[in-house]
Motif scaffolding. Structure first.
Motif, PDB file in Angstrom:
ATOM      1  N   MET A   1     -10.061  19.296  13.669  1.00 35.31           N
ATOM      2  CA  MET A   1     -10.560  19.172  12.308  1.00 35.31           C
ATOM      3  C   MET A   1     -10.276  20.446  11.514  1.00 35.31           C
ATOM      4  SD  MET A   1     -12.185  17.418  10.100  1.00 35.31           S
ATOM      5  CE  MET A   1     -13.136  17.597   8.660  1.00 35.31           C
ATOM      6  N   LYS A   2     -10.550  21.594  12.137  1.00 38.06           N
ATOM      7  CA  LYS A   2     -10.355  22.877  11.458  1.00 38.06           C
ATOM      8  C   LYS A   2      -8.884  23.107  11.151  1.00 38.06           C
ATOM      9  CE  LYS A   2     -10.378  26.140  14.111  1.00 38.06           C
ATOM     10  NZ  LYS A   2     -10.359  27.118  15.118  1.00 38.06           N
ATOM     11  N   ASP A   3      -8.021  22.810  12.117  1.00 39.09           N
ATOM     12  CA  ASP A   3      -6.587  22.998  11.906  1.00 39.09           C
ATOM     13  C   ASP A   3      -6.052  22.061  10.832  1.00 39.09           C
ATOM     14  OD1 ASP A   3      -6.453  24.988  13.817  1.00 39.09           O
ATOM     15  OD2 ASP A   3      -6.059  23.561  15.445  1.00 39.09           O
ATOM     16  N   LYS A   4      -6.587  20.865  10.784  1.00 39.24           N
ATOM     17  CA  LYS A   4      -6.165  19.900   9.766  1.00 39.24           C
ATOM     18  C   LYS A   4      -6.565  20.394   8.367  1.00 39.24           C
ATOM     19  CE  LYS A   4      -5.940  14.933   9.401  1.00 39.24           C
ATOM     20  NZ  LYS A   4      -6.428  13.660   9.892  1.00 39.24           N
ATOM     21  N   LEU A   5      -7.747  20.960   8.251  1.00 39.02           N
ATOM     22  CA  LEU A   5      -8.218  21.497   6.971  1.00 39.02           C
ATOM     23  C   LEU A   5      -7.355  22.675   6.536  1.00 39.02           C
ATOM     24  CD1 LEU A   5     -10.395  21.588   4.714  1.00 39.02           C
ATOM     25  CD2 LEU A   5     -11.623  23.201   6.152  1.00 39.02           C
ATOM     26  N   VAL A   6      -7.053  23.584   7.438  1.00 35.07           N
ATOM     27  CA  VAL A   6      -6.227  24.744   7.114  1.00 35.07           C
ATOM     28  C   VAL A   6      -4.816  24.296   6.730  1.00 35.07           C
ATOM     29  CG1 VAL A   6      -5.184  26.839   8.059  1.00 35.07           C
ATOM     30  CG2 VAL A   6      -7.584  26.338   8.508  1.00 35.07           C
ATOM     31  N   ASN A   7      -4.274  23.333   7.438  1.00 35.07           N
ATOM     32  CA  ASN A   7      -2.942  22.815   7.129  1.00 35.07           C
ATOM     33  C   ASN A   7      -2.924  22.170   5.741  1.00 35.07           C
ATOM     34  OD1 ASN A   7      -0.269  22.231   7.533  1.00 35.07           O
ATOM     35  ND2 ASN A   7      -0.655  20.423   8.793  1.00 35.07           N
ATOM     36  N   TRP A   8      -3.938  21.399   5.428  1.00 34.15           N
ATOM     37  CA  TRP A   8      -4.039  20.762   4.110  1.00 34.15           C
ATOM     38  C   TRP A   8      -4.161  21.821   3.010  1.00 34.15           C
ATOM     39  CZ3 TRP A   8      -7.989  20.734   0.470  1.00 34.15           C
ATOM     40  CH2 TRP A   8      -7.844  19.815  -0.561  1.00 34.15           C
ATOM     41  N   LEU A   9      -4.967  22.843   3.256  1.00 36.57           N
ATOM     42  CA  LEU A   9      -5.151  23.920   2.282  1.00 36.57           C
ATOM     43  C   LEU A   9      -3.832  24.660   2.048  1.00 36.57           C
ATOM     44  CD1 LEU A   9      -7.017  25.649   0.519  1.00 36.57           C
ATOM     45  CD2 LEU A   9      -7.516  27.020   2.542  1.00 36.57           C
ATOM     46  N   ASN A  10      -3.093  24.926   3.109  1.00 39.04           N
ATOM     47  CA  ASN A  10      -1.813  25.620   2.960  1.00 39.04           C
ATOM     48  C   ASN A  10      -0.807  24.793   2.173  1.00 39.04           C
ATOM     49  OD1 ASN A  10      -2.569  27.965   4.264  1.00 39.04           O
ATOM     50  ND2 ASN A  10      -1.959  27.196   6.273  1.00 39.04           N
ATOM     51  N   ARG A  11      -0.759  23.499   2.393  1.00 39.73           N
ATOM     52  CA  ARG A  11       0.152  22.630   1.625  1.00 39.73           C
ATOM     53  C   ARG A  11      -0.226  22.603   0.150  1.00 39.73           C
ATOM     54  NH1 ARG A  11       0.933  17.515   5.713  1.00 39.73           N
ATOM     55  NH2 ARG A  11       2.254  18.625   7.193  1.00 39.73           N
ATOM     56  N   LEU A  12      -1.513  22.541  -0.123  1.00 37.63           N
ATOM     57  CA  LEU A  12      -1.982  22.567  -1.504  1.00 37.63           C
ATOM     58  C   LEU A  12      -1.599  23.881  -2.179  1.00 37.63           C
ATOM     59  CD1 LEU A  12      -3.752  21.224  -3.748  1.00 37.63           C
ATOM     60  CD2 LEU A  12      -5.643  22.547  -2.806  1.00 37.63           C
ATOM     61  N   LEU A  13      -1.760  24.979  -1.462  1.00 42.34           N
ATOM     62  CA  LEU A  13      -1.429  26.286  -2.033  1.00 42.34           C
ATOM     63  C   LEU A  13       0.071  26.433  -2.284  1.00 42.34           C
ATOM     64  CD1 LEU A  13      -3.827  28.658  -0.097  1.00 42.34           C
ATOM     65  CD2 LEU A  13      -3.999  27.885  -2.459  1.00 42.34           C
ATOM     66  N   VAL A  14       0.893  25.897  -1.403  1.00 42.27           N
ATOM     67  CA  VAL A  14       2.350  25.963  -1.610  1.00 42.27           C
ATOM     68  C   VAL A  14       2.735  25.177  -2.861  1.00 42.27           C
ATOM     69  CG1 VAL A  14       4.569  25.230  -0.672  1.00 42.27           C
ATOM     70  CG2 VAL A  14       2.948  26.423   0.788  1.00 42.27           C
ATOM     71  N   ALA A  15       2.194  23.978  -3.012  1.00 38.70           N
ATOM     72  CA  ALA A  15       2.476  23.184  -4.214  1.00 38.70           C
ATOM     73  C   ALA A  15       1.978  23.905  -5.462  1.00 38.70           C
ATOM     74  CB  ALA A  15       1.826  21.811  -4.094  1.00 38.70           C
ATOM     75  N   ASN A  16       0.832  24.542  -5.359  1.00 39.61           N
ATOM     76  CA  ASN A  16       0.247  25.257  -6.478  1.00 39.61           C
ATOM     77  C   ASN A  16       1.084  26.482  -6.851  1.00 39.61           C
ATOM     78  OD1 ASN A  16      -1.561  25.743  -8.471  1.00 39.61           O
ATOM     79  ND2 ASN A  16      -3.207  26.416  -7.135  1.00 39.61           N
ATOM     80  N   VAL A  17       1.647  27.168  -5.854  1.00 42.25           N
ATOM     81  CA  VAL A  17       2.513  28.313  -6.135  1.00 42.25           C
ATOM     82  C   VAL A  17       3.713  27.874  -6.964  1.00 42.25           C
ATOM     83  CG1 VAL A  17       4.144  29.922  -5.054  1.00 42.25           C
ATOM     84  CG2 VAL A  17       1.826  29.755  -4.201  1.00 42.25           C
ATOM     85  N   PHE A  18       4.302  26.740  -6.602  1.00 42.19           N
ATOM     86  CA  PHE A  18       5.446  26.248  -7.366  1.00 42.19           C
ATOM     87  C   PHE A  18       5.044  25.886  -8.795  1.00 42.19           C
ATOM     88  CE2 PHE A  18       7.345  25.543  -3.136  1.00 42.19           C
ATOM     89  CZ  PHE A  18       8.512  26.260  -3.337  1.00 42.19           C
ATOM     90  N   LEU A  19       3.882  25.295  -8.980  1.00 42.21           N
ATOM     91  CA  LEU A  19       3.401  24.977 -10.326  1.00 42.21           C
ATOM     92  C   LEU A  19       3.221  26.247 -11.150  1.00 42.21           C
ATOM     93  CD1 LEU A  19       2.303  22.953 -12.435  1.00 42.21           C
ATOM     94  CD2 LEU A  19       0.049  23.310 -11.403  1.00 42.21           C
ATOM     95  N   VAL A  20       2.623  27.278 -10.564  1.00 39.89           N
ATOM     96  CA  VAL A  20       2.414  28.534 -11.275  1.00 39.89           C
ATOM     97  C   VAL A  20       3.750  29.202 -11.597  1.00 39.89           C
ATOM     98  CG1 VAL A  20       1.442  30.854 -11.055  1.00 39.89           C
ATOM     99  CG2 VAL A  20       0.079  28.878 -10.394  1.00 39.89           C
ATOM    100  N   MET A  21       4.691  29.177 -10.658  1.00 40.02           N
ATOM    101  CA  MET A  21       6.000  29.789 -10.911  1.00 40.02           C
ATOM    102  C   MET A  21       6.755  29.055 -12.011  1.00 40.02           C
ATOM    103  SD  MET A  21       7.159  31.009  -7.039  1.00 40.02           S
ATOM    104  CE  MET A  21       8.580  30.033  -7.100  1.00 40.02           C
ATOM    105  N   ILE A  22       6.720  27.725 -11.984  1.00 37.67           N
ATOM    106  CA  ILE A  22       7.374  26.945 -13.038  1.00 37.67           C
ATOM    107  C   ILE A  22       6.719  27.222 -14.385  1.00 37.67           C
ATOM    108  CG2 ILE A  22       7.706  24.581 -13.900  1.00 37.67           C
ATOM    109  CD1 ILE A  22       8.152  23.789 -10.929  1.00 37.67           C
ATOM    110  N   GLY A  23       5.399  27.313 -14.395  1.00 38.98           N
ATOM    111  CA  GLY A  23       4.690  27.629 -15.627  1.00 38.98           C
ATOM    112  C   GLY A  23       5.057  28.995 -16.173  1.00 38.98           C
ATOM    113  N   PHE A  24       5.217  29.977 -15.271  1.00 36.58           N
ATOM    114  CA  PHE A  24       5.601  31.315 -15.720  1.00 36.58           C
ATOM    115  C   PHE A  24       7.016  31.328 -16.280  1.00 36.58           C
ATOM    116  CE2 PHE A  24       7.683  35.385 -14.902  1.00 36.58           C
ATOM    117  CZ  PHE A  24       6.949  36.174 -15.781  1.00 36.58           C
TER     118      PHE A  24
END
Length: 78
Positions: A1-24
């Protein structure tokens, strides 16, 4: 469960980094266009700043802090 949560959080953060970079990149291009008098989307970017880009930056920072905290808790228990 913990690993699944961390994996999901990391995927969300990677997608979010791309959104922020595109916005910049959009911000930089639109700002240069505005200074030259060329309409490159400054008005639309400015309208999206508060509802899209500002929360994306906050989520990125909050997610990085949460990811760090999870790592520290895992370290303590191992």
């Amino acid at each position: 469960m913990k690993d699944k949560l961390v994996n999901w959080l990391n995927r969300l953060l990677v997608a979010n980094v791309f959104l922020v970079m595109i916005g910049f990149l959009w911000f930089a291009i639109a700002l240069i266009g505005r200074s030259l008098g060329i309409p490159l989307g400054w008005e639309l970017w400015y309208k999206l700043w508060l509802p899209l880009f500002n929360p994306a930056i906050a989520i990125l920072i909050g997610g990085a802090i949460l990811n760090w905290a999870i790592g520290k808790i895992q370290q303590r228990f191992n």
